[in-house]
Scaffold this motif. Structure first.
Motif, mmCIF file in Angstrom:
data_model
loop_
_atom_site.group_PDB
_atom_site.id
_atom_site.type_symbol
_atom_site.label_atom_id
_atom_site.label_comp_id
_atom_site.label_asym_id
_atom_site.label_seq_id
_atom_site.Cartn_x
_atom_site.Cartn_y
_atom_site.Cartn_z
ATOM 1 N N ASP A 240 16.413 13.670 -5.554
ATOM 2 C CA ASP A 240 15.885 14.687 -4.637
ATOM 3 C C ASP A 240 14.368 14.542 -4.493
ATOM 4 N N LEU A 241 13.664 14.406 -5.613
ATOM 5 C CA LEU A 241 12.199 14.332 -5.549
ATOM 6 C C LEU A 241 11.738 13.060 -4.845
ATOM 7 N N VAL A 242 12.368 11.939 -5.169
ATOM 8 C CA VAL A 242 11.966 10.679 -4.548
ATOM 9 C C VAL A 242 12.262 10.717 -3.045
ATOM 10 N N SER A 243 13.410 11.282 -2.672
ATOM 11 C CA SER A 243 13.726 11.395 -1.246
ATOM 12 C C SER A 243 12.658 12.225 -0.533
ATOM 13 N N ARG A 244 12.244 13.333 -1.156
ATOM 14 C CA ARG A 244 11.259 14.189 -0.510
ATOM 15 C C ARG A 244 9.907 13.497 -0.386
ATOM 16 N N VAL A 245 9.574 12.709 -1.397
ATOM 17 C CA VAL A 245 8.237 12.091 -1.424
ATOM 18 C C VAL A 245 8.150 10.866 -0.505
ATOM 19 N N LEU A 246 9.273 10.171 -0.325
ATOM 20 C CA LEU A 246 9.219 8.937 0.471
ATOM 21 C C LEU A 246 9.764 9.086 1.891
ATOM 22 N N ILE A 247 10.719 9.973 2.084
ATOM 23 C CA ILE A 247 11.447 9.984 3.363
ATOM 24 C C ILE A 247 10.873 11.004 4.334
ATOM 25 N N PHE B 182 5.574 15.498 3.606
ATOM 26 C CA PHE B 182 5.689 16.400 2.452
ATOM 27 C C PHE B 182 4.797 15.907 1.305
ATOM 28 N N ALA B 183 4.891 14.611 1.007
ATOM 29 C CA ALA B 183 4.118 14.054 -0.115
ATOM 30 C C ALA B 183 2.616 14.157 0.144
ATOM 31 N N ARG B 184 2.226 13.981 1.395
ATOM 32 C CA ARG B 184 0.797 14.083 1.724
ATOM 33 C C ARG B 184 0.292 15.521 1.622
ATOM 34 N N ARG B 185 1.218 16.461 1.856
ATOM 35 C CA ARG B 185 0.862 17.879 1.824
ATOM 36 C C ARG B 185 0.672 18.379 0.384
ATOM 37 N N LEU B 186 1.315 17.708 -0.579
ATOM 38 C CA LEU B 186 1.305 18.177 -1.966
ATOM 39 C C LEU B 186 -0.115 18.322 -2.492
ATOM 40 N N ARG B 187 -0.327 19.432 -3.192
ATOM 41 C CA ARG B 187 -1.610 19.590 -3.856
ATOM 42 C C ARG B 187 -1.349 19.816 -5.327
ATOM 43 N N PRO B 188 -2.226 19.281 -6.175
ATOM 44 C CA PRO B 188 -2.001 19.524 -7.604
ATOM 45 C C PRO B 188 -2.189 20.999 -7.921
ATOM 46 N N LYS C 240 0.870 -1.199 0.000
ATOM 47 C CA LYS C 240 0.000 0.000 0.000
ATOM 48 C C LYS C 240 0.895 1.233 0.000
ATOM 49 N N ASN C 241 1.132 1.761 -1.210
ATOM 50 C CA ASN C 241 2.125 2.821 -1.280
ATOM 51 C C ASN C 241 1.733 4.114 -0.581
ATOM 52 N N GLN C 242 0.413 4.381 -0.512
ATOM 53 C CA GLN C 242 0.040 5.649 0.157
ATOM 54 C C GLN C 242 0.419 5.657 1.639
ATOM 55 N N ASP C 243 0.580 4.457 2.232
ATOM 56 C CA ASP C 243 0.988 4.414 3.646
ATOM 57 C C ASP C 243 2.469 4.780 3.830
ATOM 58 N N HIS C 244 3.199 4.821 2.747
ATOM 59 C CA HIS C 244 4.647 5.028 2.856
ATOM 60 C C HIS C 244 5.084 6.439 2.499
ATOM 61 N N LEU C 245 4.124 7.290 2.184
ATOM 62 C CA LEU C 245 4.508 8.633 1.730
ATOM 63 C C LEU C 245 4.948 9.506 2.898
ATOM 64 N N SER C 246 5.841 10.435 2.616
ATOM 65 C CA SER C 246 6.291 11.391 3.635
ATOM 66 C C SER C 246 5.189 12.413 3.908
ATOM 67 N N PRO D 171 2.646 3.781 -9.934
ATOM 68 C CA PRO D 171 1.905 4.946 -10.441
ATOM 69 C C PRO D 171 1.477 5.933 -9.347
ATOM 70 N N GLU D 172 1.125 5.419 -8.185
ATOM 71 C CA GLU D 172 0.691 6.335 -7.134
ATOM 72 C C GLU D 172 1.850 7.212 -6.643
ATOM 73 N N ILE D 173 3.009 6.597 -6.498
ATOM 74 C CA ILE D 173 4.188 7.371 -6.105
ATOM 75 C C ILE D 173 4.589 8.314 -7.245
ATOM 76 N N ALA D 174 4.488 7.809 -8.481
ATOM 77 C CA ALA D 174 4.827 8.650 -9.638
ATOM 78 C C ALA D 174 3.959 9.912 -9.660
ATOM 79 N N THR D 175 2.694 9.787 -9.300
ATOM 80 C CA THR D 175 1.804 10.955 -9.266
ATOM 81 C C THR D 175 2.283 11.980 -8.246
ATOM 82 N N ARG D 176 2.743 11.497 -7.116
ATOM 83 C CA ARG D 176 3.271 12.422 -6.095
ATOM 84 C C ARG D 176 4.564 13.077 -6.560
#
Lengths: 401, 401
Positions: free
Chosen positions: B107-114, A10-16, A2-8, B259-264
């Motif tokens: 940089d982007l992947v680190s910000r989105v996952l970490i 920052f990633a959750r804060r992102l808005r399109p 479940k990738n959404q559980d692994h987001l930072s 794809p879900e991570i790619a969207t972020r």
């Protein structure tokens, strides 16, 4: 997994970006579009840039196809310093960083200055890309009203003091002082000085985003001197760009900041992309060397002035009672406040489907999450004067229904 | 104004890239340099790219000089998907984002996952740009040893379990499986499968950074299939790049992610730079369309193979007793472990001053803050075989003193 559980966070804060999400609607072929806030491709000096690119790669391939320094092309930095002194800003190379468009500048500066939870004042309305960069860095955005001549120092002061009474300190103010995106409003010279004083008194950074400053229509009346030109203590971070005066696809822009902040921005950029496109930077530098830019900018002013005039005349002739709009003296945008009760977001679908006319609804440009949805951003950059007249007439017909 | 008091915690966390800080020493003219880990400019197809750039700007200026979509040039995305299927990776366009070099991807992947404080496993030694991106996102980096055939799954497992016993969960593993920068080591095929199993068991992301995968020397023995090719649940984020096989100045690279991570990542990139250089992306796509890349890569393999051979032969002939080095089968780097007691950082000044030879000391590549400073990264990409032989002989003379 479940990738959404692994987001930072920052990633959750992102808005399109709300505008870019409308692109399926507004980029249809054949449409009369007031939507994209982009320069007209007719203005790109393609023949000259094609020649320049050819020679640069052929003669200096070992440099322009190789990695480069993070700060950016040294010749271009010196050329921009020279240009800025012509706009009353004394800038040293150690205060400057070249970026991949001003959007990268906004992102890096937000990361370097903003701690999550910091308060940042933002114009109502403001540029969505700037809002996104600040929001992504965790800023809490507080909207400030503008008058016809831009931000009101006195009302900003009361806002700062009432926030302070609640224990909240303002960290920065983000402003686009010339021909603002989206409103077309310009901050008066007098208010620039007052704003800087205010910033000094309350120890606030000013983020001065100036992509449109050269696009004034009356060659006798240039834009007022940038706030940066009054800054003697490194309180203003200035953002300049070649996107609107040369070509945005050559992602080349610059930041001017206090040397200590500039060093941090450089370190952040080093890890963000090592360096910007070497070919793009060399092309822009060569355009400078060939003195292409100044002559070109004079043409651009005339080009966009005619289009703006066409839009203002058409609004004068056809706008419904109760509608108001700005009269920009430069830039790419007119801002229309339609009669109360109009829902611009719904209007957009009908304008596209029934009239073949596209625009951008104004609400996403406001950080105060207002209910009212009766504003429209109308870019006059893309269409010919004739199509602008037709499009505005059709849009006004729809507004009157 | 005291600007250092206004920096964000991100800005305070920033560390300069240790290699780029050595540039005043290692970029002197005339030097025999094993320092810069950059492709040889002799290999750049300047004539072809000059022609391509000329025609693209002239014929498609309205597109390549304009803003573009954040995801990247759609043709190039499809071309890379095709290329990746040839390397046993089935990739859909919605899993891919083009970036301004792999550094932007990191940089982007680190910000989105970490999330700040997350544990990330990193090879000892590892690529400094990757270390910086992870560190800047707030990762706590834990070093893992490598054998001659790369990471050891069993020792990683004990490390994960001992961290878990202390209540610490590992979030990700960062690896450069082919001809690693800086060590030249390649992870065996068998271990790739074992690592992925381990990652699944402990719910860990694998960040697979693969800029060198095409640069294997023996055309009969390509690099093992990427870890990504075994991944069926979106656990591997893959980084590919044109920097080493075409030209790094054309900042063009790609990420493949769930794809879900790619969207972020796309949303983060939108606020980070809107889009990458449009001209650079179009040039790379056109190189693909003209089938330039495959023939060129075969030449690069031969080109770097000869240089690597020259370096290994010279080490064989001249290295002091007690020195050890890797025997890479591809890539750009040999890793030298000198005799105990050697201080590579001091050695560098002497090598530069006395022998006119530059390299990069190995210590900054280690995240474990070790005291030992007896390792050197030797890039064989820049110098001719003759100069490599001379430089290694001189360096070994110095090592023996």
């Amino acid at each position: 997994m479940k990738n959404q559980d692994h987001l930072s966070s920052f990633a959750r804060r992102l808005r399109p970006n709300a505008i870019r999400r409308l692109s399926h609607l507004i980029n249809r072929p054949g449409m009369i579009t007031f939507a994209g806030g982009v320069p007209s491709p007719e203005t790109f000096p393609t023949e000259e840039i094609a020649e320049i690119a050819f020679r640069l790669v052929r003669e200096r391939g070992a440099e322009v196809l190789q990695y480069g320094v993070t700060r950016g092309n040294r010749n271009l930095i010196e050329q921009i310093c020279g240009y800025m002194s012509g706009r009353s800003m004394k800038v040293l190379p150690e205060e400057m960083i070249l970026t991949s468009g001003s959007q990268q500048g906004l992102d890096l500066v937000s990361r370097v200055l903003i701690e999550p939870g910091d308060l940042v004042l933002v114009e109502l309305p403001s540029y969505i890309g700037g809002i996104c960069a600040l929001h992504n860095a965790g800023a809490e955005l507080v909207g400030v009203q503008m008058a016809e001549d831009g931000l009101e120092p006195s009302s900003i002061q009361s806002q700062i003091e009432s926030l302070a009474a609640g224990g909240r300190r303002v960290k920065a103010l983000y402003t686009i002082p010339n021909f603002q995106n989206p409103s077309g409003i310009t901050l008066s010279a007098k208010k620039r000085a007052a704003l800087l004083e205010l910033a000094a008194r309350y120890d606030i950074f000013i983020l001065e985003d100036d992509p449109y400053g050269e696009l004034y229509f009356d060659s006798e009346q240039p834009s007022p001197a940038p706030i940066k030109s009054l800054d003697e203590e490194g309180r203003v971070v200035y953002f300049g760009s070649f996107s609107k005066v040369l070509a945005p696809g050559l992602r080349t822009a610059w930041i001017v900041a206090d040397p200590e902040i500039a060093t941090r921005i450089e370190m952040a950029k080093e890890a963000a992309d090592l360096c910007s496109s070497m070919l793009d930077q060399a092309i822009v530098s060569e355009c400078y060397r060939q003195n292409m830019l100044q002559g070109r900018i004079a043409q651009l002013r005339a080009f966009y002035s005619v289009r703006c005039r066409a839009m203002l005349d058409a609004l004068e002739a056809h706008a419904p009672a109760g509608a108001h709009w700005t009269r920009p003296t430069g830039g790419l945008f007119v801002w229309l406040e339609a009669q109360a009760g109009i829902a611009a977001t719904e209007l957009l679908s009908r304008a596209v489907e029934q009239e073949g006319v596209a625009f951008v609804p104004g609400r996403p440009f406001f950080v105060d999450e207002r209910k009212e949805d009766n504003t429209l951003r109308l870019a006059f950059s893309k269409e010919t004067p004739e199509r602008i007249a037709t499009g505005i007439e059709r849009l006004c017909t729809l507004l009157k229904k």
